[in-house]
Design an enzyme around this catalytic site. Structure first.
Site, short mmCIF file in Angstrom:
data_model
loop_
_atom_site.label_atom_id
_atom_site.label_comp_id
_atom_site.label_asym_id
_atom_site.label_seq_id
_atom_site.Cartn_x
_atom_site.Cartn_y
_atom_site.Cartn_z
N ASP A 195 0.84 -1.19 0.00
CA ASP A 195 0.00 0.00 0.00
C ASP A 195 0.88 1.24 0.00
OD1 ASP A 195 -2.92 1.16 0.77
OD2 ASP A 195 -1.36 2.25 1.88
N LYS A 219 -2.87 5.91 -4.01
CA LYS A 219 -3.94 6.85 -3.69
C LYS A 219 -3.68 8.19 -4.37
CE LYS A 219 -3.75 4.86 0.93
NZ LYS A 219 -2.33 4.46 0.84
N HIS A 255 -7.56 9.69 -1.70
CA HIS A 255 -6.90 9.66 -0.40
C HIS A 255 -7.73 10.34 0.69
CE1 HIS A 255 -2.57 9.49 1.42
NE2 HIS A 255 -3.48 9.13 2.29
N TYR A 304 2.94 9.87 -0.37
CA TYR A 304 4.05 9.30 0.38
C TYR A 304 5.39 9.54 -0.30
CZ TYR A 304 0.27 6.57 2.60
OH TYR A 304 -0.89 6.15 3.23
#
Length: 297
Positions: free
Chosen positions: A51, A80, A113, A56
């Site tokens: 994931d 996401k 997200h 990120y």
């Protein structure tokens, strides 16, 4: 059973008969400079669900790990959409960037997200997600951090219910009303921050169950999630903890143990942000400024 993941990998069916491994490897706050090695370690230990997210800033490193280990065809990959790329056309462009970074032609699961309701364009964003699934670019589509009001709205305005809602969920904050709504509407719950606070792990019901079953407190909490039907996304860069987080099949919590852990729920015990108000762009500058991403050791 999805042959991609091999025997012994427990899965859950979501959406249109898409199988997702129940235990995934979360990569939030695994910094870009350490993400490739962490994901390679996870894949070597048997994780078959990774994931990540655009915010990120480690999609490229996840992709590099998949390529280096030749595990791309055996791994369920989730990413996401960042908040700054909401909107129909922006979503499609952003999705293409994720595919390039990950080195994938098809992504298993793509999530919005955050709803960012103050921007008020998550419905158009969701329409783009529906288009991507219809065109075969993603196998399943979903959302993250969506509350009942957001889920109701996208279903009412598009006629399409998400396959997944990835939400903060742990014993002290497992959002039972939202979970019940998702179950009623066929939306799978994925739990991020599944271990919650230290107080989740050290709570009396968790420690008691750990003693009875001869496992760690973290394993008890992750098993609690699995018995509730959650997909769980624990995160660690320590191989032994990563291994323990997968080792959940040798015991089962009793109904009374489950109920005792359920009773820990506290609506104020969140460790994350408020879906009603959070609308940061999640650009590089924003993520670094908020401490959500660290670019160098």
């Amino acid at each position: 059973m999805d042959k991609r993941f091999g025997a012994g990998v427990p899965t859950k069916v979501i959406g249109n008969d898409v199988e997702v491994p129940l235990v995934g490897f979360g990569t939030f706050k695994i910094w870009p400079y350490e993400a490739q090695q962490a994901v390679e370690d996870a894949l070597a230990l048997g994780y078959r669900h990774i994931d990540t997210a655009q915010a990120y800033l480690n999609e490229a490193q996840v992709g590099a790990a998949l390529a280096a280990t030749s595990k791309a065809d055996e791994t369920f990959v989730t990413t996401k959409l960042r908040n700054g790329d909401h909107g129909y056309e922006a979503t499609l462009r952003s999705f293409e960037e994720s595919c390039r970074a990950l080195g994938l032609d098809v992504i298993d699961l793509f999530l919005i997200h955050w709803p960012t309701p103050t921007l008020d364009n998550y419905v158009d964003t969701w329409r783009a997600f529906v288009h991507l699934r219809e065109q075969g670019y993603v196998r399943a589509i979903g959302v993250s951090n969506f509350l009942i009001e957001h889920l109701d709205r996208i279903a009412a305005e598009t006629g399409v219910v998400p396959d997944v809602n990835q939400i903060e969920s742990h014993p002290r904050f497992w959002q039972p009303e939202l979970e019940a709504y998702c179950k009623e509407h066929g939306i799978a719950v994925e739990a991020y921050s599944p271990l919650g606070h230290g107080s989740d792990i050290s709570s009396a019901p968790v420690e008691a169950a750990a003693t009875v079953h001869g496992v760690s407190a973290a394993q008890v909490v992750l098993r609690w999630h699995m018995q509730k039907g959650h997909v769980v996304l624990p995160k660690s860069t320590h191989p032994e903890r990563m291994r323990q987080n997968m080792d959940l099949d040798g015991f089962e919590l009793s109904d009374s143990e489950m109920a005792a852990i359920d009773s820990l729920d506290d609506p104020t015990a969140t460790v994350s942000l408020d879906p009603h108000t959070f609308c940061a762009s999640q650009t590089l500058e924003d993520m670094v400024a908020r401490g959500s991403v660290k670019l160098e050791p």
